[in-house]
Design an enzyme around this catalytic site. Structure first.
Site, PDB file in Angstrom:
ATOM      1  N   GLY A  98      47.161  48.464  25.857  1.00  0.00           N
ATOM      2  CA  GLY A  98      46.135  48.779  24.863  1.00  0.00           C
ATOM      3  C   GLY A  98      44.765  48.243  25.271  1.00  0.00           C
ATOM      4  O   GLY A  98      44.551  47.799  26.407  1.00  0.00           O
ATOM      5  N   GLY A 144      45.045  44.474  25.684  1.00  0.00           N
ATOM      6  CA  GLY A 144      46.104  44.207  26.648  1.00  0.00           C
ATOM      7  C   GLY A 144      45.677  44.504  28.079  1.00  0.00           C
ATOM      8  O   GLY A 144      46.048  43.783  29.016  1.00  0.00           O
ATOM      9  N   TYR A 162      47.537  45.474   6.500  1.00  0.00           N
ATOM     10  CA  TYR A 162      47.551  45.143   7.938  1.00  0.00           C
ATOM     11  C   TYR A 162      47.400  43.631   8.133  1.00  0.00           C
ATOM     12  O   TYR A 162      48.189  42.984   8.834  1.00  0.00           O
ATOM     13  CB  TYR A 162      46.409  45.922   8.602  1.00  0.00           C
ATOM     14  CG  TYR A 162      45.943  45.424   9.942  1.00  0.00           C
ATOM     15  CD1 TYR A 162      46.753  45.534  11.072  1.00  0.00           C
ATOM     16  CD2 TYR A 162      44.669  44.853  10.092  1.00  0.00           C
ATOM     17  CE1 TYR A 162      46.302  45.091  12.315  1.00  0.00           C
ATOM     18  CE2 TYR A 162      44.216  44.414  11.325  1.00  0.00           C
ATOM     19  CZ  TYR A 162      45.036  44.527  12.435  1.00  0.00           C
ATOM     20  OH  TYR A 162      44.594  44.090  13.659  1.00  0.00           O
ATOM     21  N   LYS A 214      50.318  40.800   9.497  1.00  0.00           N
ATOM     22  CA  LYS A 214      50.102  39.960  10.682  1.00  0.00           C
ATOM     23  C   LYS A 214      50.083  38.478  10.300  1.00  0.00           C
ATOM     24  O   LYS A 214      50.458  37.617  11.098  1.00  0.00           O
ATOM     25  CB  LYS A 214      48.797  40.350  11.374  1.00  0.00           C
ATOM     26  CG  LYS A 214      48.829  41.799  11.868  1.00  0.00           C
ATOM     27  CD  LYS A 214      47.932  42.035  13.033  1.00  0.00           C
ATOM     28  CE  LYS A 214      48.484  41.374  14.226  1.00  0.00           C
ATOM     29  NZ  LYS A 214      48.068  41.853  15.513  1.00  0.00           N
ATOM     30  N   PRO A 238      41.660  36.618  16.558  1.00  0.00           N
ATOM     31  CA  PRO A 238      40.410  37.190  17.075  1.00  0.00           C
ATOM     32  C   PRO A 238      39.596  37.889  15.981  1.00  0.00           C
ATOM     33  O   PRO A 238      40.142  38.503  15.066  1.00  0.00           O
ATOM     34  CB  PRO A 238      40.872  38.229  18.107  1.00  0.00           C
ATOM     35  CG  PRO A 238      42.327  38.008  18.305  1.00  0.00           C
ATOM     36  CD  PRO A 238      42.832  37.330  17.064  1.00  0.00           C
ATOM     37  N   LEU A 260      36.850  43.099  17.965  1.00  0.00           N
ATOM     38  CA  LEU A 260      36.641  43.212  19.411  1.00  0.00           C
ATOM     39  C   LEU A 260      35.883  44.495  19.737  1.00  0.00           C
ATOM     40  O   LEU A 260      35.915  45.456  18.954  1.00  0.00           O
ATOM     41  CB  LEU A 260      37.992  43.234  20.129  1.00  0.00           C
ATOM     42  CG  LEU A 260      38.910  42.052  19.829  1.00  0.00           C
ATOM     43  CD1 LEU A 260      40.254  42.237  20.523  1.00  0.00           C
ATOM     44  CD2 LEU A 260      38.269  40.745  20.251  1.00  0.00           C
ATOM     45  N   HIS A 299      36.778  51.295  15.539  1.00  0.00           N
ATOM     46  CA  HIS A 299      36.038  50.267  14.816  1.00  0.00           C
ATOM     47  C   HIS A 299      34.551  50.588  14.931  1.00  0.00           C
ATOM     48  O   HIS A 299      34.162  51.510  15.643  1.00  0.00           O
ATOM     49  CB  HIS A 299      36.340  48.893  15.409  1.00  0.00           C
ATOM     50  CG  HIS A 299      37.762  48.460  15.217  1.00  0.00           C
ATOM     51  ND1 HIS A 299      38.738  48.716  16.150  1.00  0.00           N
ATOM     52  CD2 HIS A 299      38.370  47.808  14.203  1.00  0.00           C
ATOM     53  CE1 HIS A 299      39.893  48.218  15.712  1.00  0.00           C
ATOM     54  NE2 HIS A 299      39.700  47.666  14.526  1.00  0.00           N
ATOM     55  N   TRP A 338      28.571  54.927   8.011  1.00  0.00           N
ATOM     56  CA  TRP A 338      29.308  54.561   6.795  1.00  0.00           C
ATOM     57  C   TRP A 338      28.770  53.263   6.179  1.00  0.00           C
ATOM     58  O   TRP A 338      28.450  52.318   6.892  1.00  0.00           O
ATOM     59  CB  TRP A 338      30.786  54.335   7.138  1.00  0.00           C
ATOM     60  CG  TRP A 338      31.587  55.593   7.141  1.00  0.00           C
ATOM     61  CD1 TRP A 338      31.150  56.845   7.432  1.00  0.00           C
ATOM     62  CD2 TRP A 338      32.981  55.710   6.835  1.00  0.00           C
ATOM     63  NE1 TRP A 338      32.177  57.737   7.330  1.00  0.00           N
ATOM     64  CE2 TRP A 338      33.304  57.072   6.967  1.00  0.00           C
ATOM     65  CE3 TRP A 338      33.982  54.806   6.474  1.00  0.00           C
ATOM     66  CZ2 TRP A 338      34.597  57.556   6.736  1.00  0.00           C
ATOM     67  CZ3 TRP A 338      35.270  55.289   6.256  1.00  0.00           C
ATOM     68  CH2 TRP A 338      35.564  56.641   6.375  1.00  0.00           C
ATOM     69  N   ASP A 375      32.248  49.630   2.524  1.00  0.00           N
ATOM     70  CA  ASP A 375      31.660  48.683   3.464  1.00  0.00           C
ATOM     71  C   ASP A 375      32.719  47.811   4.125  1.00  0.00           C
ATOM     72  O   ASP A 375      32.533  47.340   5.235  1.00  0.00           O
ATOM     73  CB  ASP A 375      30.717  47.735   2.699  1.00  0.00           C
ATOM     74  CG  ASP A 375      29.269  48.194   2.766  1.00  0.00           C
ATOM     75  OD1 ASP A 375      28.911  48.895   3.726  1.00  0.00           O
ATOM     76  OD2 ASP A 375      28.509  47.832   1.848  1.00  0.00           O
TER      77      ASP A 375
HETATM   78  N1  LIG Z   1      40.696  45.651  18.388  1.00  0.00           N
HETATM   79  C1  LIG Z   1      40.239  44.699  17.577  1.00  0.00           C
HETATM   80  O1  LIG Z   1      39.081  44.703  17.139  1.00  0.00           O
HETATM   81  C2  LIG Z   1      41.149  43.550  17.181  1.00  0.00           C
HETATM   82  C3  LIG Z   1      40.604  42.494  16.424  1.00  0.00           C
HETATM   83  C4  LIG Z   1      41.432  41.444  16.052  1.00  0.00           C
HETATM   84  C5  LIG Z   1      42.766  41.451  16.430  1.00  0.00           C
HETATM   85  N2  LIG Z   1      43.264  42.488  17.155  1.00  0.00           N
HETATM   86  C6  LIG Z   1      44.675  42.463  17.531  1.00  0.00           C
HETATM   87  O2  LIG Z   1      44.731  42.489  18.951  1.00  0.00           O
HETATM   88  C7  LIG Z   1      45.909  43.177  19.346  1.00  0.00           C
HETATM   89  C8  LIG Z   1      45.566  44.286  20.317  1.00  0.00           C
HETATM   90  O3  LIG Z   1      44.708  45.211  19.659  1.00  0.00           O
HETATM   91  P1  LIG Z   1      44.154  46.488  20.434  1.00  0.00           P
HETATM   92  O4  LIG Z   1      42.862  46.843  19.821  1.00  0.00           O
HETATM   93  O5  LIG Z   1      44.253  46.255  21.893  1.00  0.00           O
HETATM   94  O6  LIG Z   1      45.215  47.579  20.000  1.00  0.00           O
HETATM   95  P2  LIG Z   1      45.598  48.974  20.709  1.00  0.00           P
HETATM   96  O7  LIG Z   1      44.632  49.345  21.761  1.00  0.00           O
HETATM   97  O8  LIG Z   1      45.859  49.927  19.585  1.00  0.00           O
HETATM   98  O9  LIG Z   1      46.952  48.638  21.438  1.00  0.00           O
HETATM   99  C9  LIG Z   1      48.096  48.368  20.696  1.00  0.00           C
HETATM  100  C10 LIG Z   1      49.300  48.535  21.578  1.00  0.00           C
HETATM  101  O10 LIG Z   1      50.448  48.262  20.767  1.00  0.00           O
HETATM  102  C11 LIG Z   1      51.506  49.004  21.264  1.00  0.00           C
HETATM  103  N3  LIG Z   1      52.433  49.368  20.168  1.00  0.00           N
HETATM  104  C12 LIG Z   1      52.108  49.918  18.970  1.00  0.00           C
HETATM  105  N4  LIG Z   1      53.224  50.155  18.269  1.00  0.00           N
HETATM  106  C13 LIG Z   1      54.267  49.735  19.041  1.00  0.00           C
HETATM  107  C14 LIG Z   1      55.666  49.733  18.861  1.00  0.00           C
HETATM  108  N5  LIG Z   1      56.235  50.204  17.748  1.00  0.00           N
HETATM  109  N6  LIG Z   1      56.438  49.238  19.860  1.00  0.00           N
HETATM  110  C15 LIG Z   1      55.871  48.771  21.010  1.00  0.00           C
HETATM  111  N7  LIG Z   1      54.541  48.729  21.229  1.00  0.00           N
HETATM  112  C16 LIG Z   1      53.746  49.238  20.248  1.00  0.00           C
HETATM  113  C17 LIG Z   1      50.933  50.281  21.883  1.00  0.00           C
HETATM  114  O11 LIG Z   1      51.681  50.535  23.048  1.00  0.00           O
HETATM  115  P3  LIG Z   1      51.785  52.002  23.738  1.00  0.00           P
HETATM  116  O12 LIG Z   1      50.435  52.223  24.354  1.00  0.00           O
HETATM  117  O13 LIG Z   1      52.870  51.859  24.743  1.00  0.00           O
HETATM  118  O14 LIG Z   1      52.092  52.982  22.631  1.00  0.00           O
HETATM  119  C18 LIG Z   1      49.473  49.921  22.157  1.00  0.00           C
HETATM  120  O15 LIG Z   1      49.182  49.895  23.538  1.00  0.00           O
HETATM  121  C19 LIG Z   1      46.592  43.665  18.066  1.00  0.00           C
HETATM  122  O16 LIG Z   1      47.593  42.747  17.728  1.00  0.00           O
HETATM  123  C20 LIG Z   1      45.484  43.642  17.041  1.00  0.00           C
HETATM  124  O17 LIG Z   1      45.986  43.444  15.751  1.00  0.00           O
HETATM  125  C21 LIG Z   1      42.489  43.542  17.550  1.00  0.00           C
END
Ligand SMILES: NC(=O)c1ccc[n+]([C@@H]2O[C@H](COP(=O)([O-])OP(=O)(O)OC[C@H]3O[C@@H](n4cnc5c(N)ncnc54)[C@H](OP(=O)(O)O)[C@@H]3O)[C@@H](O)[C@H]2O)c1
Length: 323
Positions: A16, A19, A144, A148, A171, A174, A187, A210, A277
């Site tokens: 992701g 990741g 959500y 978590k 975090p 992001l 986002h 928005w 908002d």
């Molecule tokens: N983005 C932000 O602003 C933000 C802020 C604070 C915290 N976070 C946290 O940071 C983490 C990463 O966020 P991100 O933005 O990188 O998310 P993302 O790009 O949506 O990536 C999430 C990943 O989770 C995997 N996933 C989803 N459902 C699954 C399942 N049922 N089984 C196995 N894998 C699954 C997906 O894998 P596949 O690609 O293989 O489907 C995807 O690659 C999350 O825990 C999120 O809550 C994010």
């Protein structure tokens, strides 16, 4: 370097947005990294988590996998976001406990990624970890955020009863290259970058944004967050949650102006205050991460936005404006 060399590491969600740079950093430190994809390991199923740990035998697991997105995605999927995130967390932590007890892996550790969306709606700014339980989250992202948040309860309970070394980081929002620019899921920064680049390319006179623009947010560049996860894994072994942020609060209106500048969009912004908002203010106190594992964000918001715009311009060539 010696902490990571040849260490077997599993990164759930490793393909992701967050990741991807995390896996890159771990591989540059010579860790042996496995990324389970959801099509092969649906972590909502306990049997899939069991198969994953037994097959890979990691000594460290980063749990990033999540069903998540921006405000529109949270409004559309409150049930899915609650169930998926709760089920994945419960399965992963329980299976990690069983795995550790069965295989007695030396120094086994779990790094769990939470979210700022779990903080109470009216947390005093800057958000200190001590305020984490002092109220209900903002309604649109509560399912959500709370799903978590339960991983923190489980991690603390398992540390107490079973000695499981599970740490929990929080975090802030992001952003950066590789973000999700699909307007249904994005986002705020990704959405604004896309709208403004496409409006500039199409010569549109206005872009709708928005909300009122008066709320504030904080943003952490995604590579900085990946670095924070690596530092936390190396240096932190405690039960308390730790904020990961950059410590700079900015209103969405100021943010939109920054993105206008970075994208070269010269039209008008139309604020649609009939759209929600979200949480009124967001900015983290980042001192705990600095004290416990020496993390400070390196990339300024201006530089990060510039890199994000460059990435979007290079990867999304569509001339069609976003709806
Ligand atoms: N983005 C932000 O602003 C933000 C802020 C604070 C915290 N976070 C946290 O940071 C983490 C990463 O966020 P991100 O933005 O990188 O998310 P993302 O790009 O949506 O990536 C999430 C990943 O989770 C995997 N996933 C989803 N459902 C699954 C399942 N049922 N089984 C196995 N894998 C699954 C997906 O894998 P596949 O690609 O293989 O489907 C995807 O690659 C999350 O825990 C999120 O809550 C994010």
């Amino acid at each position: 370097m010696s902490f990571w060399r040849d260490r077997k590491v599993v990164v759930t969600g490793g393909a992701g947005f967050l990741g991807t740079p995390l896996v890159g950093l771990l591989e540059s430190r010579k860790a042996s990294v496995f990324v389970p994809r959801s099509r092969d390991f649906d972590l909502r199923e306990k049997s899939a988590v069991e198969k994953l740990l037994q097959q890979e035998k990691p000594s460290l697991v980063f749990h990033l996998a999540a069903s998540c997105g921006g405000i529109a995605a949270n409004m559309k999927n409150p049930g899915k976001f609650f169930y998926d995130n709760a089920a994945m967390g419960i399965n992963l932590i329980e299976t990690a406990r069983q795995y550790q007890s069965k295989f007695q892996v030396p120094n086994f550790k779990l790094v769990i990624v939470g979210t700022i969306c779990a903080y109470p709606k009216f947390t005093p700014v800057p958000f200190r970890e001590e305020e984490f339980w002092n109220g209900y989250p903002e309604e649109t992202n509560a399912p959500y955020g709370l799903a978590k948040k339960m991983m923190l309860v489980q991690a603390q309970a398992y540390r107490k009863q079973y000695g499981l070394n599970a740490i929990y980081v929080l975090p802030v929002n992001l952003y950066g290259p590789g973000d999700n620019f699909d307007l249904e899921h994005s986002h705020v920064i990704a959405a604004l970058v896309r709208k403004m680049v496409e409006a500039r390319r199409a010569g549109l006179p206005l872009v709708e944004v928005w909300g009122t623009g008066k709320i504030s947010r904080e943003f952490l560049y995604v590579n900085d967050c990946a670095e924070a996860l690596v530092l936390a894994a190396e240096k932190y072994d405690g039960p308390e949650p730790v904020n990961l942020g950059a410590g700079r609060e900015i209103t969405v209106r100021e943010l939109a102006e920054l993105i206008c500048g970075a994208t070269g969009y010269q039209g008008r912004l139309e604020w649609n205050s009939s759209k929600p908002d979200g949480q009124p203010r967001r900015c983290l106190d980042t001192s705990r991460a600095s004290e416990l594992f020496g993390f400070t964000a390196r990339i300024s918001l201006e530089e990060g936005i510039r890199k994000t715009v460059e990435w979007f311009e290079a990867h999304h060539c569509s001339e069609a404006p976003a709806r």
